[in-house]
Design an enzyme around this catalytic site. Sequence first.
Site, PDB file in Angstrom:
ATOM      1  N   GLU A 168      -2.355  -0.071  -5.453  1.00  0.00           N
ATOM      2  CA  GLU A 168      -1.532  -0.550  -6.314  1.00  0.00           C
ATOM      3  C   GLU A 168      -2.401  -0.188  -7.444  1.00  0.00           C
ATOM      4  O   GLU A 168      -1.914  -1.017  -8.736  1.00  0.00           O
ATOM      5  CB  GLU A 168      -0.949  -2.170  -6.327  1.00  0.00           C
ATOM      6  CG  GLU A 168      -0.888  -3.085  -4.729  1.00  0.00           C
ATOM      7  CD  GLU A 168      -0.903  -4.126  -5.091  1.00  0.00           C
ATOM      8  OE1 GLU A 168      -1.147  -4.805  -6.299  1.00  0.00           O
ATOM      9  OE2 GLU A 168      -0.255  -4.453  -3.598  1.00  0.00           O
ATOM     10  N   TRP A 173      -2.263  -4.076 -13.277  1.00  0.00           N
ATOM     11  CA  TRP A 173      -2.812  -5.219 -13.306  1.00  0.00           C
ATOM     12  C   TRP A 173      -4.420  -5.682 -12.651  1.00  0.00           C
ATOM     13  O   TRP A 173      -5.450  -6.644 -12.558  1.00  0.00           O
ATOM     14  CB  TRP A 173      -1.958  -6.158 -12.160  1.00  0.00           C
ATOM     15  CG  TRP A 173      -1.724  -5.929 -10.793  1.00  0.00           C
ATOM     16  CD1 TRP A 173      -2.158  -5.525 -10.020  1.00  0.00           C
ATOM     17  CD2 TRP A 173      -0.418  -5.105 -10.932  1.00  0.00           C
ATOM     18  NE1 TRP A 173      -1.256  -5.076  -8.680  1.00  0.00           N
ATOM     19  CE2 TRP A 173       0.508  -5.215  -9.200  1.00  0.00           C
ATOM     20  CE3 TRP A 173       0.777  -5.141 -11.213  1.00  0.00           C
ATOM     21  CZ2 TRP A 173       1.205  -3.916  -8.979  1.00  0.00           C
ATOM     22  CZ3 TRP A 173       2.238  -4.336 -11.257  1.00  0.00           C
ATOM     23  CH2 TRP A 173       2.237  -4.037  -9.907  1.00  0.00           C
ATOM     24  N   TYR A 238       6.768  -4.600  -2.775  1.00  0.00           N
ATOM     25  CA  TYR A 238       7.575  -7.445  -2.115  1.00  0.00           C
ATOM     26  C   TYR A 238       8.805  -7.488  -2.358  1.00  0.00           C
ATOM     27  O   TYR A 238       9.733  -5.851  -4.020  1.00  0.00           O
ATOM     28  CB  TYR A 238       6.612  -8.567  -3.195  1.00  0.00           C
ATOM     29  CG  TYR A 238       5.275  -8.049  -2.550  1.00  0.00           C
ATOM     30  CD1 TYR A 238       4.834  -9.147  -1.688  1.00  0.00           C
ATOM     31  CD2 TYR A 238       4.043  -7.022  -2.955  1.00  0.00           C
ATOM     32  CE1 TYR A 238       3.825  -9.570  -1.250  1.00  0.00           C
ATOM     33  CE2 TYR A 238       3.084  -7.245  -2.320  1.00  0.00           C
ATOM     34  CZ  TYR A 238       2.861  -7.975  -0.951  1.00  0.00           C
ATOM     35  OH  TYR A 238       1.400  -8.594  -0.927  1.00  0.00           O
ATOM     36  N   GLU A 272       1.483  -3.492   2.411  1.00  0.00           N
ATOM     37  CA  GLU A 272       1.307  -4.569   2.359  1.00  0.00           C
ATOM     38  C   GLU A 272       3.464  -5.329   1.779  1.00  0.00           C
ATOM     39  O   GLU A 272       4.146  -3.920   1.013  1.00  0.00           O
ATOM     40  CB  GLU A 272       1.278  -5.087   0.788  1.00  0.00           C
ATOM     41  CG  GLU A 272       0.036  -5.361   0.695  1.00  0.00           C
ATOM     42  CD  GLU A 272      -1.145  -6.353  -0.523  1.00  0.00           C
ATOM     43  OE1 GLU A 272      -0.487  -6.911  -0.885  1.00  0.00           O
ATOM     44  OE2 GLU A 272      -2.294  -5.437  -0.892  1.00  0.00           O
TER      45      GLU A 272
END
Length: 345
Positions: A168, A173, A238, A272
């Site tokens: 990611e 983040w 997500y 993911e």
Amino acid sequence: MQLADKNAELQTKILFERIREIPNKGIAFGQQDATMYGINWKMKTATSKLKSDIKEVSGKMPAIHGFDLGHIELGASSNLDTVSFDLIKNHVRKLNKKGAIITFSWHADNPKSMGTSWDTTSVVKTILKGGSERSKYESWVARLSTFFKSLKTSKGTPIPVVFRPFHEMNGNWFWWGEGNCTPEEYKELWRETFYLLKQNGVTNLLYAYAPNIMQSSEEFDLYYPGDDFVDILGVDIYNYGGREAFINNIQKNLAILKEKAIQKNKPFALTETGNVNSGSEPNWWTKSLYPGIENSGAAWVLLWRNARLDHYFSVYPEDISVPDFKEFARLDELLFLKKIKKINY
Ligand code: BMA
């Protein structure tokens, strides 16, 4: 067929071939920490029987098993989510024997501030060659290497696994993410880590590169360390934007990966995913996830962990989505452990 690691073990090459074969049969189903814990239970010591929420619900064991190595770099005995590394090793051995595929992520602490992965104190430059934290970082990768080298069958044969570090990176983040280092520094970090693992004698890894949701194929290229350093292409997605956006994001992103995968002759996966509205979307499996992954050519889909009732991404026995999951798990295209075992094994 060329792997990133030119000294890869025969077992590693076989794993790669198995993964390449999966899309001809369907898409393999996986979960992070599936056998470590679920809703209202946690495995404390090694037992001969492997439990998982997915199996409790559907009668089928996931084919792909993800684990995290965060804190292995510190020499800790358990990871950032309090999962014991000895237990991980034990389950990796058992799962490998059953024909499962193992994938590791690495939520490493910030080597400069010693905060978490989410501590974005500027650090990447300092761990590259010549940087002030370099020797610390080398000792971290040495511990990581020791762990990988310790993954062996009861007969002493190396167990090949997928390693998906620094994921990611197009999000902001993590300390290795966008804005916290330059794309050049990121790529250098990847390559130098790859060489350190090799120098340390690690030969059982396939390397997976996985950005978060991408807006374009250029976004994939921006941080890509190069074909010689990557074996598997991935993406993490997500459903923060709701159902329609989720389906579109998966379709669009898997199409980007598919195009790259054909050019590069490498497999790709949804590395993911998970329902961030778990507990309130009863038909998420057949109406959100499946329309995204159907006929995508991806080798696998990995659901994130079932940590606790306010942080679970899949299904558990009392969950609202149980009937829908059962229907999903019955689809021919979905491959669980028994079917994956048969692939080139
Ligand atoms: C994140 C969250 C965290 C966890 C980390 C590593 O996405 O689930 O709670 O610590 O993954 O497993």
